[in-house]
Design an enzyme around this catalytic site. Structure first.
Site, PDB file in Angstrom:
ATOM      1  N   SER A 276      42.442   8.448  45.428  1.00 45.82           N
ATOM      2  CA  SER A 276      43.539   7.675  46.028  1.00 45.82           C
ATOM      3  C   SER A 276      44.905   8.225  45.613  1.00 45.82           C
ATOM      4  O   SER A 276      45.857   8.192  46.388  1.00 45.82           O
ATOM      5  CB  SER A 276      43.412   6.204  45.680  1.00 45.82           C
ATOM      6  OG  SER A 276      43.164   6.028  44.302  1.00 45.82           O
TER       7      SER A 276
ATOM      8  N   LYS B 133      33.239  14.298  43.941  1.00 49.19           N
ATOM      9  CA  LYS B 133      34.655  14.369  43.545  1.00 49.19           C
ATOM     10  C   LYS B 133      34.699  15.217  42.271  1.00 49.19           C
ATOM     11  O   LYS B 133      34.225  14.764  41.222  1.00 49.19           O
ATOM     12  CB  LYS B 133      35.181  12.971  43.208  1.00 49.19           C
ATOM     13  CG  LYS B 133      35.266  11.994  44.376  1.00 49.19           C
ATOM     14  CD  LYS B 133      35.522  10.594  43.813  1.00 49.19           C
ATOM     15  CE  LYS B 133      35.930   9.604  44.870  1.00 49.19           C
ATOM     16  NZ  LYS B 133      35.838   8.203  44.364  1.00 49.19           N
TER      17      LYS B 133
ATOM     18  N   GLU C  69      46.331   5.012  50.150  1.00 44.82           N
ATOM     19  CA  GLU C  69      45.747   6.168  50.847  1.00 44.82           C
ATOM     20  C   GLU C  69      46.338   6.354  52.243  1.00 44.82           C
ATOM     21  O   GLU C  69      45.756   7.041  53.079  1.00 44.82           O
ATOM     22  CB  GLU C  69      44.220   6.021  50.915  1.00 44.82           C
ATOM     23  CG  GLU C  69      43.573   6.179  49.559  1.00 44.82           C
ATOM     24  CD  GLU C  69      42.066   6.367  49.616  1.00 44.82           C
ATOM     25  OE1 GLU C  69      41.482   6.210  50.702  1.00 44.82           O
ATOM     26  OE2 GLU C  69      41.484   6.665  48.562  1.00 44.82           O
TER      27      GLU C  69
ATOM     28  N   ASP D  69      29.080   6.429  45.123  1.00 43.23           N
ATOM     29  CA  ASP D  69      30.286   7.037  44.542  1.00 43.23           C
ATOM     30  C   ASP D  69      30.291   6.729  43.037  1.00 43.23           C
ATOM     31  O   ASP D  69      29.869   7.557  42.221  1.00 43.23           O
ATOM     32  CB  ASP D  69      31.516   6.468  45.270  1.00 43.23           C
ATOM     33  CG  ASP D  69      32.833   6.886  44.648  1.00 43.23           C
ATOM     34  OD1 ASP D  69      32.833   7.762  43.774  1.00 43.23           O
ATOM     35  OD2 ASP D  69      33.890   6.333  45.024  1.00 43.23           O
TER      36      ASP D  69
ATOM     37  N   GLU E 178      29.595   3.166  51.706  1.00 42.12           N
ATOM     38  CA  GLU E 178      29.730   3.700  50.342  1.00 42.12           C
ATOM     39  C   GLU E 178      29.794   2.552  49.340  1.00 42.12           C
ATOM     40  O   GLU E 178      30.405   1.504  49.622  1.00 42.12           O
ATOM     41  CB  GLU E 178      31.026   4.528  50.307  1.00 42.12           C
ATOM     42  CG  GLU E 178      31.297   5.261  49.015  1.00 42.12           C
ATOM     43  CD  GLU E 178      32.642   5.999  49.088  1.00 42.12           C
ATOM     44  OE1 GLU E 178      32.982   6.572  50.151  1.00 42.12           O
ATOM     45  OE2 GLU E 178      33.365   5.985  48.080  1.00 42.12           O
TER      46      GLU E 178
HETATM   47  C1  2PG Z   1      36.931   5.998  46.365  1.00 38.08           C
HETATM   48  C2  2PG Z   1      38.234   6.721  46.052  1.00 38.08           C
HETATM   49  C3  2PG Z   1      38.804   7.525  47.186  1.00 38.08           C
HETATM   50  P1  2PG Z   1      39.723   6.198  44.017  1.00 38.08           P
HETATM   51  O1  2PG Z   1      36.660   4.919  45.847  1.00 38.08           O
HETATM   52  O2  2PG Z   1      36.105   6.555  47.072  1.00 38.08           O
HETATM   53  O3  2PG Z   1      38.928   6.834  48.372  1.00 38.08           O
HETATM   54  O4  2PG Z   1      39.178   5.875  45.491  1.00 38.08           O
HETATM   55  O5  2PG Z   1      40.232   7.570  44.017  1.00 38.08           O
HETATM   56  O6  2PG Z   1      40.797   5.168  43.774  1.00 38.08           O
HETATM   57  O7  2PG Z   1      38.557   6.019  43.077  1.00 38.08           O
HETATM   58 MG    MG Z   2      34.498   5.062  46.711  1.00 39.68          MG
END
Ligand code: 2PG
Ligand code: MG
Length: 394
Positions: A337, A307, A184, A282, A257
């Protein structure tokens, strides 16, 4: 009306193949890329390998051509039907890209205005300064994040994050503690989680920034224990709760988080009762309306990461955010990411009035998101309304 849809393979910031789609209507072509996560949760919709997803499109596009792009919920419903359980038949990466491109077509690229004509609050960018875990690094904690709650405008908010990121760079290089940057664009620091927190909180304080973490605890939860390799410690659930509570108090963290794995609603709820901090789910919620309803019921934290690709459809991501807000949860829109120059999430964050946009700091694919926030800021200025930084309620 949608006249045609095409797709091509593309590459993301990690060098993995992803896809880009274009939707054509009478005004032209409107595109979107699919983002890709690495620390993916079990409750996320199913993605397909990009090559497979590209083969799906010719099969399904007959069902989408002819739909009215402005009826974006009907467009998404059609994708949902075609995708079946967890969108597994078409892939959440393909459906996300299509859903985003369709809204761009419906709005002639003025996504935030189309989704929320009254929008005038711009989120604070929440940026990843030092990283570890699944994204690469020495710490078990995946992300050490900052934001500037006192920023008066979007420029100040962006600059503070860059100042912290650049100061970290200077000191790490000087002391030989860095080995480069991770997925990232965050620095990889040759230190454990505590030393990293000591270090970043001092630099953040100097610039008036608040510190947060994405623990992404599910990534190192194995057989009932949280295994912190760099600290050489293993915690059961109760110990993890105490550990996170202490981190919040010691380092005055404003944002935490995924402090627990993706099925532990109970610990989220207990932690929330004990601290004054934004506790964000998340992998716990995976942008899923049913899971946030359960989270509200159990008071499992007070924030949710949004997301779009976790649920695979923009309209469903908006629905989840709306349910969350009504239930008293703060929505935080987030990148993945593996990213591209696509900045749809910036528009989405403004439209749903999210106070934070987690979008990284450095790297063209991260900067694209804050640059889009500047365009939006300026766009709002051009109307009768004045742009403002979002209201932080925590
Ligand atoms: C997270 C994300 C973004 P990834 O865990 O919040 O930072 O990571 O996209 O790898 O799930
Ligand atoms: Mg996360």
């Amino acid at each position: 009306m949608i006249k045609d849809i095409i797709a091509l393979p593309s590459y993301n910031s990690r060098g993995e193949q992803t896809l880009k789609v274009w939707i054509m209507n009478k005004s032209g072509f409107y595109s979107a890329y699919a983002p890709s996560g690495k620390s993916r949760g079990k409750w996320e919709a199913k993605t397909l390998d990009a090559k497979k997803a590209l083969k799906v499109l010719p099969r399904i596009k007959k069902r989408l051509i002819g739909l009215k792009e402005k009826d974006f919920e009907i467009f998404d419903d059609t994708l949902e039907k075609l995708g079946g359980k967890n969108l597994g038949k078409i892939g959440a990466n393909l459906s996300t890209a299509l859903s985003m491109a369709n809204i761009r077509a419906a709005s002639d690229n003025k996504v935030y205005k189309f989704l929320n004509p009254d929008a005038r609050h711009v989120p604070f960018p929440l940026g990843n300064v030092i990283g570890g875990g699944a994204h690469g690094g020495f710490t078990s904690i995946q992300e050490f994040l900052v934001f500037d709650p006192k920023a008066k405008d979007i420029f100040q908010a962006i600059e503070t994050n860059f100042k912290v990121w650049n100061d970290v760079r200077k000191v790490l290089r000087l002391k030989g503690f860095t080995v480069g940057r991770n997925d990232e664009g965050a620095w990889i620091m040759r230190k454990d989680d505590f030393k990293t927190l000591d270090f970043i909180t001092k630099i953040a304080e100097k610039h008036g920034a608040k510190v947060g973490v994405d623990i992404a605890a599910g990534e190192f939860y194995k057989r009932g224990k949280y295994i912190y390799h760099s600290l050489k410690k293993k915690f059961n659930s109760g110990e993890q709760l105490e550990f996170v509570k202490d981190l919040i108090k010691t380092y005055k963290l404003a944002y935490v988080e995924d402090p627990f794995h993706e099925n532990d609603f109970k610990s989220f709820s207990e932690l929330k009762k004990k601290v004054k901090c934004l506790i964000v789910g998340d992998d716990l919620f995976a942008t899923n309306p049913e899971r946030i309803i359960k989270g509200i019921d159990k008071e499992a934290g007070n924030g949710i990461l949004i997301k779009p690709d976790q649920i695979g459809l923009v309209s469903r991501a908006i629905l989840t955010a709306e349910i969350a807000k009504r239930g008293g949860f703060t929505p935080v829109v987030s990148h993945r990411s593996g990213e591209t120059e696509d900045a749809f999430i910036s528009d989405l964050a403004v439209a749903i009035e999210a106070p934070l946009l987690k979008c990284g700091i450095s790297g063209t694919e991260r900067v694209a998101k804050v640059n889009r926030l500047i365009e939006i800021w300026n766009g709002i200025k051009g109307t009768k309304r004045k742009p403002q930084m979002a209201k932080l309620k925590f």
